[in-house]
Design a protein around this motif. Structure first.
Motif, PDB file in Angstrom:
ATOM      1  N   GLU A  52       0.890  -0.933  -0.084  1.00 56.99           N
ATOM      2  CA  GLU A  52      -0.576  -0.166   0.255  1.00 56.99           C
ATOM      3  C   GLU A  52       0.750   1.494   0.023  1.00 56.99           C
ATOM      4  OE1 GLU A  52      -3.129  -0.103   3.396  1.00 56.99           O
ATOM      5  OE2 GLU A  52      -4.099  -1.722   2.794  1.00 56.99           O
ATOM      6  N   ARG A  53       2.174   1.427   0.075  1.00 59.07           N
ATOM      7  CA  ARG A  53       3.385   2.161   0.134  1.00 59.07           C
ATOM      8  C   ARG A  53       3.535   2.709  -1.364  1.00 59.07           C
ATOM      9  NH1 ARG A  53       8.098   3.842  -1.563  1.00 59.07           N
ATOM     10  NH2 ARG A  53       7.964   2.324  -2.883  1.00 59.07           N
ATOM     11  N   LYS A  54       2.973   4.805  -1.258  1.00 57.68           N
ATOM     12  CA  LYS A  54       2.802   5.624  -1.587  1.00 57.68           C
ATOM     13  C   LYS A  54       3.303   6.404  -2.664  1.00 57.68           C
ATOM     14  CE  LYS A  54      -1.977   5.734  -1.030  1.00 57.68           C
ATOM     15  NZ  LYS A  54      -2.586   4.958   0.192  1.00 57.68           N
ATOM     16  N   THR A  55       4.177   6.229  -3.578  1.00 56.02           N
ATOM     17  CA  THR A  55       5.252   7.453  -4.149  1.00 56.02           C
ATOM     18  C   THR A  55       4.210   8.531  -3.917  1.00 56.02           C
ATOM     19  OG1 THR A  55       6.247   5.443  -5.646  1.00 56.02           O
ATOM     20  CG2 THR A  55       6.309   7.323  -6.073  1.00 56.02           C
ATOM     21  N   VAL A  56       4.832   9.660  -3.156  1.00 50.87           N
ATOM     22  CA  VAL A  56       4.266  11.111  -3.543  1.00 50.87           C
ATOM     23  C   VAL A  56       4.629  11.434  -4.451  1.00 50.87           C
ATOM     24  CG1 VAL A  56       4.126  12.733  -2.040  1.00 50.87           C
ATOM     25  CG2 VAL A  56       4.003  10.393  -0.817  1.00 50.87           C
ATOM     26  N   PRO A  57       4.192  12.589  -5.330  1.00 48.22           N
ATOM     27  CA  PRO A  57       5.547  13.303  -6.163  1.00 48.22           C
ATOM     28  C   PRO A  57       4.800  14.874  -6.180  1.00 48.22           C
ATOM     29  CG  PRO A  57       3.257  12.898  -7.479  1.00 48.22           C
ATOM     30  CD  PRO A  57       3.395  12.266  -5.850  1.00 48.22           C
ATOM     31  N   GLY A  58       5.522  15.326  -6.714  1.00 44.29           N
ATOM     32  CA  GLY A  58       5.501  17.265  -6.740  1.00 44.29           C
ATOM     33  C   GLY A  58       5.700  18.004  -5.699  1.00 44.29           C
ATOM     34  N   LYS A  59       6.880  16.593  -4.344  1.00 45.90           N
ATOM     35  CA  LYS A  59       6.835  17.654  -3.239  1.00 45.90           C
ATOM     36  C   LYS A  59       8.708  18.256  -3.510  1.00 45.90           C
ATOM     37  CE  LYS A  59       3.459  16.886  -2.372  1.00 45.90           C
ATOM     38  NZ  LYS A  59       2.047  17.351  -1.170  1.00 45.90           N
ATOM     39  N   ARG A  60       9.345  18.446  -4.585  1.00 45.86           N
ATOM     40  CA  ARG A  60      10.430  19.238  -4.628  1.00 45.86           C
ATOM     41  C   ARG A  60      10.651  20.551  -4.006  1.00 45.86           C
ATOM     42  NH1 ARG A  60      15.102  19.307  -8.280  1.00 45.86           N
ATOM     43  NH2 ARG A  60      13.856  18.327 -10.263  1.00 45.86           N
ATOM     44  N   ASN A  61       9.531  21.356  -4.095  1.00 43.24           N
ATOM     45  CA  ASN A  61       9.904  22.375  -3.068  1.00 43.24           C
ATOM     46  C   ASN A  61       8.828  22.676  -1.617  1.00 43.24           C
ATOM     47  OD1 ASN A  61      10.605  24.118  -5.323  1.00 43.24           O
ATOM     48  ND2 ASN A  61       8.919  24.034  -6.273  1.00 43.24           N
ATOM     49  N   VAL A  62       8.974  21.166  -0.831  1.00 41.32           N
ATOM     50  CA  VAL A  62       8.025  21.668   0.331  1.00 41.32           C
ATOM     51  C   VAL A  62       8.589  22.345   1.639  1.00 41.32           C
ATOM     52  CG1 VAL A  62       8.627  19.175   1.382  1.00 41.32           C
ATOM     53  CG2 VAL A  62       6.362  20.647   1.378  1.00 41.32           C
ATOM     54  N   GLU A  63       8.412  21.975   2.476  1.00 36.94           N
ATOM     55  CA  GLU A  63       9.097  23.398   3.562  1.00 36.94           C
ATOM     56  C   GLU A  63       9.043  22.418   4.961  1.00 36.94           C
ATOM     57  OE1 GLU A  63       9.052  27.318   3.467  1.00 36.94           O
ATOM     58  OE2 GLU A  63       9.853  27.557   1.257  1.00 36.94           O
ATOM     59  N   ILE A  64       9.277  22.436   5.849  1.00 35.85           N
ATOM     60  CA  ILE A  64       9.086  22.268   7.253  1.00 35.85           C
ATOM     61  C   ILE A  64       8.462  23.631   8.179  1.00 35.85           C
ATOM     62  CG2 ILE A  64       9.348  21.048   9.587  1.00 35.85           C
ATOM     63  CD1 ILE A  64      12.107  20.234   7.557  1.00 35.85           C
ATOM     64  N   ILE A  65       7.257  23.512   8.657  1.00 33.43           N
ATOM     65  CA  ILE A  65       6.760  24.711   9.542  1.00 33.43           C
ATOM     66  C   ILE A  65       6.917  24.705  10.540  1.00 33.43           C
ATOM     67  CG2 ILE A  65       5.755  25.663   6.677  1.00 33.43           C
ATOM     68  CD1 ILE A  65       2.472  24.443   8.572  1.00 33.43           C
ATOM     69  N   GLY A  66       6.944  23.120  10.991  1.00 37.24           N
ATOM     70  CA  GLY A  66       6.760  23.199  12.619  1.00 37.24           C
ATOM     71  C   GLY A  66       7.626  21.433  12.795  1.00 37.24           C
ATOM     72  N   ALA A 109      14.131   6.404  -8.632  1.00 35.15           N
ATOM     73  CA  ALA A 109      13.231   5.603  -9.468  1.00 35.15           C
ATOM     74  C   ALA A 109      11.955   4.958  -9.580  1.00 35.15           C
ATOM     75  CB  ALA A 109      14.320   4.459  -9.799  1.00 35.15           C
ATOM     76  N   GLU A 110      11.399   5.157  -8.974  1.00 35.46           N
ATOM     77  CA  GLU A 110       9.957   4.951  -8.610  1.00 35.46           C
ATOM     78  C   GLU A 110       8.956   6.399  -9.339  1.00 35.46           C
ATOM     79  OE1 GLU A 110       8.432   4.554  -5.319  1.00 35.46           O
ATOM     80  OE2 GLU A 110       9.688   2.751  -4.160  1.00 35.46           O
ATOM     81  N   LEU A 111       9.763   7.433  -8.922  1.00 33.06           N
ATOM     82  CA  LEU A 111       8.924   8.314  -9.848  1.00 33.06           C
ATOM     83  C   LEU A 111       8.836   8.036 -11.847  1.00 33.06           C
ATOM     84  CD1 LEU A 111      10.284  11.527  -7.887  1.00 33.06           C
ATOM     85  CD2 LEU A 111       7.989  10.350  -8.126  1.00 33.06           C
ATOM     86  N   ASP A 112      10.403   8.012 -12.344  1.00 37.08           N
ATOM     87  CA  ASP A 112      10.526   7.634 -13.102  1.00 37.08           C
ATOM     88  C   ASP A 112      10.154   6.233 -13.686  1.00 37.08           C
ATOM     89  OD1 ASP A 112      12.384   8.259 -15.874  1.00 37.08           O
ATOM     90  OD2 ASP A 112      13.101   6.114 -15.277  1.00 37.08           O
ATOM     91  N   ALA A 113       9.954   5.612 -13.217  1.00 36.09           N
ATOM     92  CA  ALA A 113       8.980   3.949 -13.475  1.00 36.09           C
ATOM     93  C   ALA A 113       7.311   4.415 -13.773  1.00 36.09           C
ATOM     94  CB  ALA A 113       9.213   3.031 -12.563  1.00 36.09           C
ATOM     95  N   LYS A 114       7.119   5.974 -12.856  1.00 34.03           N
ATOM     96  CA  LYS A 114       5.751   5.208 -12.653  1.00 34.03           C
ATOM     97  C   LYS A 114       5.188   6.993 -13.665  1.00 34.03           C
ATOM     98  CE  LYS A 114       5.110   3.511  -7.945  1.00 34.03           C
ATOM     99  NZ  LYS A 114       4.167   3.694  -6.402  1.00 34.03           N
ATOM    100  N   GLY A 115       6.109   7.413 -14.149  1.00 37.31           N
ATOM    101  CA  GLY A 115       5.961   8.706 -14.775  1.00 37.31           C
ATOM    102  C   GLY A 115       5.549   9.651 -13.967  1.00 37.31           C
ATOM    103  N   LEU A 116       6.077  10.037 -12.841  1.00 33.64           N
ATOM    104  CA  LEU A 116       5.780  11.172 -12.031  1.00 33.64           C
ATOM    105  C   LEU A 116       6.856  12.045 -12.341  1.00 33.64           C
ATOM    106  CD1 LEU A 116       4.032   8.631  -9.563  1.00 33.64           C
ATOM    107  CD2 LEU A 116       2.876  10.198 -10.723  1.00 33.64           C
ATOM    108  N   SER A 117       6.754  13.426 -11.704  1.00 36.68           N
ATOM    109  CA  SER A 117       8.222  13.764 -11.280  1.00 36.68           C
ATOM    110  C   SER A 117       7.885  14.418  -9.276  1.00 36.68           C
ATOM    111  CB  SER A 117       7.596  15.427 -12.120  1.00 36.68           C
ATOM    112  OG  SER A 117       8.397  16.220 -11.979  1.00 36.68           O
ATOM    113  N   ARG A 118       8.530  15.302 -10.343  1.00 32.20           N
ATOM    114  CA  ARG A 118       8.942  15.622  -8.003  1.00 32.20           C
ATOM    115  C   ARG A 118       8.929  17.234  -7.584  1.00 32.20           C
ATOM    116  NH1 ARG A 118      15.281  16.845  -7.341  1.00 32.20           N
ATOM    117  NH2 ARG A 118      14.341  17.253  -5.532  1.00 32.20           N
TER     118      ARG A 118
END
Length: 123
Positions: A52-66, A109-118
């Protein structure tokens, strides 16, 4: 992480993109916010089984706020995408540091295999 290992420093960088953790056995890791977000130990990311583990895309710019302590064994990290359900125990943070290169390569590698992006999705 040995039973004697204990965090001596936990610091979020000024740009909120890195968490530094140092242990009393001399290990020190600088963990990028993106890496922490995609490796969150939450059920939302990890699921309830390895399948059930998910590959999480689109988080290149995420920041820690707490960063909040959870007892004396972990921290809850809140990210600017409002994800805050992962409890990062000291052993897990040490593992993320020790295996960062391997885990990061696997993620890319998972991103690439699934056609996802950072990159975040554009509205």
């Amino acid at each position: 992480m040995t039973a004697a290992s204990w965090p001596t420093e936990l610091r979020v960088a000024g740009d909120r993109r890195t968490l530094t953790i140092a242990f009393d056995d001399g290990r020190r890791f600088e963990l990028p916010a993106e890496y922490l977000r995609i490796a969150s130990p939450s059920a939302e990311v990890q699921g309830h089984s390895p399948d059930e583990r998910k590959t999480v895309p689109g988080k290149r710019n995420v920041e820690i706020i707490g960063v909040e302590p959870v007892g004396n064994y972990a921290v809850r990290i809140t990210f600017d995408d409002m994800h805050d359900t992962g409890i990062f125990g000291w052993p897990y943070l040490a593992e993320l540091g020790e295996k960062q290169a391997e885990r990061w390569a696997n993620y890319l590698a998972e991103l690439d295999a699934k056609g996802l992006s950072r990159e975040p999705r554009r509205a």
